[in-house]
Scaffold this active site. Structure first.
Site, PDB file in Angstrom:
ATOM      1  N   ASP A  10       0.951  -1.145   0.026  1.00 20.87           N
ATOM      2  CA  ASP A  10      -0.045  -0.047  -0.101  1.00 20.87           C
ATOM      3  C   ASP A  10       1.141   1.226  -0.182  1.00 20.87           C
ATOM      4  O   ASP A  10       2.058   1.139   0.203  1.00 20.87           O
ATOM      5  CB  ASP A  10      -0.812  -0.077   1.177  1.00 20.87           C
ATOM      6  CG  ASP A  10      -1.733   1.202   1.599  1.00 20.87           C
ATOM      7  OD1 ASP A  10      -2.196   1.816   0.573  1.00 20.87           O
ATOM      8  OD2 ASP A  10      -1.458   1.831   2.681  1.00 20.87           O
ATOM      9  N   ASP A  12      -0.304   5.096   0.725  1.00 21.53           N
ATOM     10  CA  ASP A  12      -0.708   6.058   1.771  1.00 21.53           C
ATOM     11  C   ASP A  12      -0.648   5.599   3.089  1.00 21.53           C
ATOM     12  O   ASP A  12      -1.404   4.545   3.419  1.00 21.53           O
ATOM     13  CB  ASP A  12      -1.943   6.883   1.434  1.00 21.53           C
ATOM     14  CG  ASP A  12      -1.841   7.613  -0.005  1.00 21.53           C
ATOM     15  OD1 ASP A  12      -0.817   8.432   0.117  1.00 21.53           O
ATOM     16  OD2 ASP A  12      -2.586   7.243  -0.716  1.00 21.53           O
TER      17      ASP A  12
HETATM   18  C1  XBP Z   1      -5.435   6.061   0.499  1.00 20.77           C
HETATM   19  C2  XBP Z   1      -6.436   6.742  -0.183  1.00 20.77           C
HETATM   20  C3  XBP Z   1      -6.378   7.956  -1.147  1.00 20.77           C
HETATM   21  C4  XBP Z   1      -5.776   8.963  -0.827  1.00 20.77           C
HETATM   22  C5  XBP Z   1      -5.975  10.218  -1.586  1.00 20.77           C
HETATM   23  O1  XBP Z   1      -5.853   4.555   0.905  1.00 20.77           O
HETATM   24  O2  XBP Z   1      -7.577   6.621   0.461  1.00 20.77           O
HETATM   25  O3  XBP Z   1      -7.644   8.190  -1.610  1.00 20.77           O
HETATM   26  O4  XBP Z   1      -6.292   9.473   0.620  1.00 20.77           O
HETATM   27  O5  XBP Z   1      -5.546   9.941  -2.888  1.00 20.77           O
HETATM   28  P1  XBP Z   1      -4.984   3.531   0.820  1.00 20.77           P
HETATM   29  P2  XBP Z   1      -6.760  10.221  -4.020  1.00 20.77           P
HETATM   30  O6  XBP Z   1      -3.636   3.879   1.593  1.00 20.77           O
HETATM   31  O7  XBP Z   1      -5.778   2.443   1.510  1.00 20.77           O
HETATM   32  O8  XBP Z   1      -4.658   3.275  -0.437  1.00 20.77           O
HETATM   33  O9  XBP Z   1      -7.035  11.648  -3.609  1.00 20.77           O
HETATM   34  O10 XBP Z   1      -5.555  10.498  -5.322  1.00 20.77           O
HETATM   35  O11 XBP Z   1      -7.582   9.362  -4.126  1.00 20.77           O
HETATM   36 MG    MG Z   2      -3.167   3.026   3.225  1.00 16.29          MG
END
Ligand code: XBP
Ligand code: MG
Length: 253
Positions: A10, A12
């Protein structure tokens, strides 16, 4: 014991703590530029993280936290424009070097590369954001370290749906039981497990620490370095010297 065929990360919250000081700030800058008085505080953003995907998160905010907003006729287009601008702000923040990788991430990526264990990404964020983070934190050309990058709208349903992990496994022609996923959130764990991956290493952060990780293999505070060893928060598999490395991951599998 299955042979370890890939590490799937993953982005973020897992590769880097991007939500509070990256995505949240970028959303707020896009709102201000559009003349909106919306301000996503650190606390509110924690609630908004219940929904993954930036466009989906804006809609959730309007549905639940800003119901009085006079919606334009073309709400989808309005949200898409806002989100496009948010992505530009996020990329600028990454170019400024706003967010470092979490401890142990680069070490583990490099160890896997040296050992010939393929790397992949499974994330709900926009592909450009992945490129910007990798470019600002890893050596030049590091995007090519990842055999497959599954990101954003490439699948219709975002985490906790299993689609993005299924997509990555299918692109790499891998058996779910031969890979390890790395996540920071319960939505991410649900997504990986839903795709049949039953070995998921969680590294929590301030937004996810209290979530339910019953389905995770082990819950740690970080991947660990010799100088900053990882602590086990839940699970029985303790990484030797507090450092998550390939030997430890092979034992998990
Ligand atoms: C990450 C997200 C993403 C970011 C924002 O979740 O939910 O939407 O917060 O990115 P994970 P975008 O780590 O579970 O993948 O605005 O580009 O969607
Ligand atoms: Mg995440």
């Amino acid at each position: 014991m299955a042979d370890l065929q890939a590490l799937i990360f993953d982005v973020d919250g897992t590769l880097a703590d991007t939500e509070r000081d990256g995505h949240r700030v970028a959303f707020n800058r896009a709102f201000a530029e559009a003349g909106l008085d919306w301000d996503w505080s650190v606390e509110l953003y924690g609630h908004l993280l219940a929904v993954t995907g930036g466009k989906e998160r804006i809609r959730f905010y309007l549905d639940k936290y800003n119901t009085g907003f006079q919606r334009p006729d073309d709400l989808d287009g309005f949200i898409a424009d806002l989100h496009r601008n948010k992505t530009a702000h996020y990329m600028s923040l990454m170019e400024e070097g706003a967010i470092p990788l979490r401890p142990g991430v680069q070490r583990l990526l490099e160890q896997a590369r040296s050992a010939g264990v393929p790397l992949a990404i499974a994330t709900t964020t926009t592909p450009e954001n992945v490129s910007a983070l990798v470019a600002s934190t890893l050596p030049s050309g590091a995007l090519d370290w990842f055999t497959v990058i599954g990101a954003g709208d490439i699948v219709p349903a975002k985490k906790p749906a299993p689609d993005i992990y299924q997509w990555v496994l299918s692109e790499m022609d891998l058996d779910a039981k031969s890979v390890i996923a790395f996540e920071d959130s319960s939505h991410g764990v649900s997504s990986a497990v839903g795709a049949g991956i039953d070995k998921v290493v969680v590294t929590v952060n301030d937004y996810t620490r209290e979530q339910d990780f019953a389905l995770a293999t082990v819950v740690l505070d970080q991947l660990g370095e010799a100088s900053t060893p990882a602590a086990v928060l839940d699970g029985t598999a303790v990484p030797p010297d507090g450092v998550v490395d390939l030997d430890y991951l092979r034992l998990l599998l």
